[in-house]
Design a protein around this motif. Structure first.
Motif, PDB file in Angstrom:
ATOM      1  N   VAL A  11       0.845  -1.196   0.000  1.00  0.00           N
ATOM      2  CA  VAL A  11       0.000   0.000   0.000  1.00  0.00           C
ATOM      3  C   VAL A  11       0.875   1.239   0.000  1.00  0.00           C
ATOM      4  N   SER A  12       1.931   1.249   0.827  1.00  0.00           N
ATOM      5  CA  SER A  12       2.840   2.393   0.900  1.00  0.00           C
ATOM      6  C   SER A  12       3.503   2.658  -0.441  1.00  0.00           C
ATOM      7  N   ALA A  13       3.873   1.577  -1.160  1.00  0.00           N
ATOM      8  CA  ALA A  13       4.560   1.737  -2.436  1.00  0.00           C
ATOM      9  C   ALA A  13       3.662   2.397  -3.477  1.00  0.00           C
ATOM     10  N   GLU A  14       2.346   2.225  -3.336  1.00  0.00           N
ATOM     11  CA  GLU A  14       1.422   2.805  -4.305  1.00  0.00           C
ATOM     12  C   GLU A  14       1.230   4.300  -4.104  1.00  0.00           C
ATOM     13  N   ARG A  15       1.474   4.791  -2.898  1.00  0.00           N
ATOM     14  CA  ARG A  15       1.273   6.209  -2.619  1.00  0.00           C
ATOM     15  C   ARG A  15       2.396   7.023  -3.235  1.00  0.00           C
ATOM     16  N   GLU A  16       2.074   8.274  -3.486  1.00  0.00           N
ATOM     17  CA  GLU A  16       3.044   9.185  -4.071  1.00  0.00           C
ATOM     18  C   GLU A  16       4.245   9.415  -3.154  1.00  0.00           C
ATOM     19  N   ARG A  17       4.006   9.643  -1.881  1.00  0.00           N
ATOM     20  CA  ARG A  17       5.057   9.893  -0.885  1.00  0.00           C
ATOM     21  C   ARG A  17       4.746   9.098   0.365  1.00  0.00           C
ATOM     22  N   PRO A  18       5.761   8.656   1.084  1.00  0.00           N
ATOM     23  CA  PRO A  18       5.499   7.977   2.357  1.00  0.00           C
ATOM     24  C   PRO A  18       4.871   8.933   3.371  1.00  0.00           C
ATOM     25  N   ASP A  19       4.132   8.366   4.315  1.00  0.00           N
ATOM     26  CA  ASP A  19       3.508   9.133   5.389  1.00  0.00           C
ATOM     27  C   ASP A  19       4.294   8.900   6.668  1.00  0.00           C
ATOM     28  N   ILE A  20       4.943   9.950   7.167  1.00  0.00           N
ATOM     29  CA  ILE A  20       5.781   9.868   8.354  1.00  0.00           C
ATOM     30  C   ILE A  20       5.145  10.711   9.459  1.00  0.00           C
ATOM     31  N   ILE A  21       4.940  10.099  10.616  1.00  0.00           N
ATOM     32  CA  ILE A  21       4.434  10.826  11.779  1.00  0.00           C
ATOM     33  C   ILE A  21       5.638  11.384  12.533  1.00  0.00           C
ATOM     34  N   VAL A  22       5.582  12.674  12.858  1.00  0.00           N
ATOM     35  CA  VAL A  22       6.630  13.301  13.658  1.00  0.00           C
ATOM     36  C   VAL A  22       5.982  13.825  14.928  1.00  0.00           C
ATOM     37  N   GLY A  23       6.466  13.324  16.054  1.00  0.00           N
ATOM     38  CA  GLY A  23       6.017  13.794  17.359  1.00  0.00           C
ATOM     39  C   GLY A  23       7.096  14.663  17.968  1.00  0.00           C
ATOM     40  N   ASP A  62       3.904   4.848   7.529  1.00  0.00           N
ATOM     41  CA  ASP A  62       5.184   4.255   7.152  1.00  0.00           C
ATOM     42  C   ASP A  62       6.208   4.257   8.279  1.00  0.00           C
ATOM     43  N   ALA A  63       6.213   5.301   9.093  1.00  0.00           N
ATOM     44  CA  ALA A  63       7.187   5.393  10.180  1.00  0.00           C
ATOM     45  C   ALA A  63       6.767   6.513  11.117  1.00  0.00           C
ATOM     46  N   MET A  64       7.399   6.516  12.290  1.00  0.00           N
ATOM     47  CA  MET A  64       7.193   7.596  13.252  1.00  0.00           C
ATOM     48  C   MET A  64       8.514   7.901  13.922  1.00  0.00           C
ATOM     49  N   ILE A  65       8.729   9.181  14.167  1.00  0.00           N
ATOM     50  CA  ILE A  65       9.897   9.642  14.913  1.00  0.00           C
ATOM     51  C   ILE A  65       9.398  10.581  16.005  1.00  0.00           C
ATOM     52  N   VAL A  66       9.969  10.472  17.187  1.00  0.00           N
ATOM     53  CA  VAL A  66       9.688  11.404  18.272  1.00  0.00           C
ATOM     54  C   VAL A  66      10.994  12.131  18.538  1.00  0.00           C
ATOM     55  N   ILE A  67      10.987  13.450  18.258  1.00  0.00           N
ATOM     56  CA  ILE A  67      12.227  14.221  18.328  1.00  0.00           C
ATOM     57  C   ILE A  67      11.932  15.655  18.731  1.00  0.00           C
ATOM     58  N   PRO A  68      12.524  16.209  19.733  1.00  0.00           N
ATOM     59  CA  PRO A  68      13.234  15.506  20.790  1.00  0.00           C
ATOM     60  C   PRO A  68      12.225  14.733  21.626  1.00  0.00           C
ATOM     61  N   ALA A  69      12.691  13.728  22.322  1.00  0.00           N
ATOM     62  CA  ALA A  69      11.817  12.879  23.126  1.00  0.00           C
ATOM     63  C   ALA A  69      12.112  13.086  24.604  1.00  0.00           C
TER      64      ALA A  69
END
Length: 140
Positions: free
Chosen positions: A11-23, A105-112
């Motif tokens: 499903v991710s490969a079909e999308r135009e851009r990956p969806d990244i959650i940033v906290g 697709d992924a999540m990053i928490v920065i700074p945590a």
């Protein structure tokens, strides 16, 4: 004929851009969050959630006043120069990033902050950032 179920990577490969959650939490180091968002926006869509403390740290460390902004998403899209940025309120537990059904697709928490890290590690979410992290852990 049996239906073939797509996995999340297909499903991710079909999308135009990956969806990244940033906290972003209120730990010191807002510049790291800003630089990460700038870099991720070059190749992905960013779904941003910030704690109230992060708002204050952004103002103290970067001079970016987020408190009281009527349209945070529009303001931050202008600041980062990208419409590939979605912004969610920390208390909006019904936001799309609170669910794994959309296949993030992924999540990053920065700074945590240590408080956020401990709540994520124990599964004791109290806001949208922590809930999104819970979902990412559960789905992966």
């Amino acid at each position: 004929m049996a239906e073939i179920e797509k996995d999340s990577s297909a499903v991710s490969a079909e999308r135009e851009r990956p969806d990244i959650i940033v906290g972003v939490t209120g730990a010191s180091g807002a510049i790291y969050a800003k630089e990460a968002i700038d870099d991720i926006l070059k190749w992905a869509k960013v779904h941003l959630v910030m704690t109230e403390a992060a708002d204050r740290v952004f103002e103290w460390e970067l001079g970016i006043a987020l408190a009281g902004q009527k349209n945070r998403e529009k303001f931050l899209q202008g600041y980062f120069g990208s419409r590939n940025l979605r912004v969610y309120a920390i208390r909006d537990i019904g936001a799309p990033i609170a669910s794994g059904r959309l296949g993030w697709d992924a999540m990053i928490v920065i700074p945590a902050s240590m408080g956020t890290c401990s709540r994520i590690a124990s599964g004791a979410s109290s806001n949208l950032l922590e809930r999104a992290a819970d979902v990412m852990i559960k789905e992966n």
